[in-house]
Design a protein around this motif. Structure first.
Motif, short mmCIF file in Angstrom:
data_model
loop_
_atom_site.label_atom_id
_atom_site.label_comp_id
_atom_site.label_asym_id
_atom_site.label_seq_id
_atom_site.Cartn_x
_atom_site.Cartn_y
_atom_site.Cartn_z
N HIS A 89 0.81 -1.22 0.00
CA HIS A 89 0.00 0.00 0.00
C HIS A 89 0.85 1.27 0.00
N SER A 121 3.77 7.91 -0.08
CA SER A 121 2.33 7.89 0.16
C SER A 121 1.89 6.51 0.59
N PHE A 123 -1.72 4.17 0.94
CA PHE A 123 -3.15 3.97 0.71
C PHE A 123 -3.64 2.94 1.70
N PRO A 129 -10.75 4.10 1.79
CA PRO A 129 -9.95 4.71 0.71
C PRO A 129 -9.29 6.03 1.13
N THR A 131 -5.79 8.15 1.71
CA THR A 131 -4.41 8.23 1.26
C THR A 131 -3.67 9.31 2.05
#
Length: 232
Positions: A89, A121, A123, A129, A131
């Protein structure tokens, strides 16, 4: 400087040549037409702009080139190159920003017109959802990356974004922070609060045209914008 440019191009060519025979190589091209170019809560002054983009991706590794071309001010030129790697992720990235409003500027002038940034980053999941992203400028030739004492500021930007759908419209609220004294703002503060609403307009049987509106407020800079965009 020419050697640095040659080395960068050589790495890009080597990357593409090494994977072009693989079935899993993905190439994507698109372009945005925007009413105003606003980046991290800041109006970059290019007015109505065309923003082309091309990326090559292979097994989590992506090379992307994007640009901003002002339709009203021909002297403004921006092209950005980034290399990123996605694992699980998380996505790690290195970006070279080149932005100049001078006709006499040379792309090979890395000490004056280029800015390099590291990005990370995360996720969370499809069910959540969310981020989280962090970006830090680690080298830049422009004087605005140094404070009055002559020290590099390592300008850093932290963003939290969330995506969801409502009646066929994709909504993406986000909030971005300036973490300390930087070229964005002189202290910690909220650089931008953004709500992006995207809707796909069906034109033909197999073609849709995404359009979007961004409502952007910058508490730190005391600015607000409403931007319209089309993705081709």
């Amino acid at each position: 400087m020419k050697q640095k440019l040659f080395t960068t191009l050589s790495l890009v060519i080597a990357f593409v040549n090494s994977i072009q025979a693989q079935d899993s190589l993905n190439i994507a091209i698109n372009a945005d037409l925007v009413s105003k170019y606003v980046w991290r809560g800041m109006d970059l002054g290019s007015g109505v702009s065309l923003q082309p983009c091309i990326d090559f991706s292979y097994k989590g590794l992506t090379f992307e080139a994007n640009a901003n071309a002002s339709l009203s001010q021909a002297e403004i030129n921006e092209i950005n190159l980034s290399l990123s790697y996605e694992v699980s992720h998380f996505t790690f990235s290195i970006t070279d920003y080149y932005n100049t409003d001078s006709d006499s500027a040379k792309y090979s002038q890395y000490t004056t017109d280029h800015t390099f940034e590291f990005g990370l980053s995360a996720f969370i999941s499809d069910d959540v959802p969310l981020t989280l992203s962090w970006n830090t400028i680690f080298t830049a030739g422009k004087n605005d990356e140094y404070n009055d004492d002559g020290n590099r500021m390592y300008s850093s930007y932290f963003n939290i974004a969330y995506d969801f759908d409502v009646h066929g419209i994709s909504l993406a609220p986000a909030i971005g922070f300036n973490m300390w004294e930087s070229q964005y703002y002189d202290k910690f503060g909220v650089l931008d609060i953004t709500l992006t609403a995207t809707k796909e307009i069906k034109l033909f049987n197999n073609y849709t045209l995404p359009i979007y509106i961004q409502a952007i407020a910058s508490p730190a800079l005391d600015k607000a914008y409403l931007v319209f965009g089309i993705t081709f």
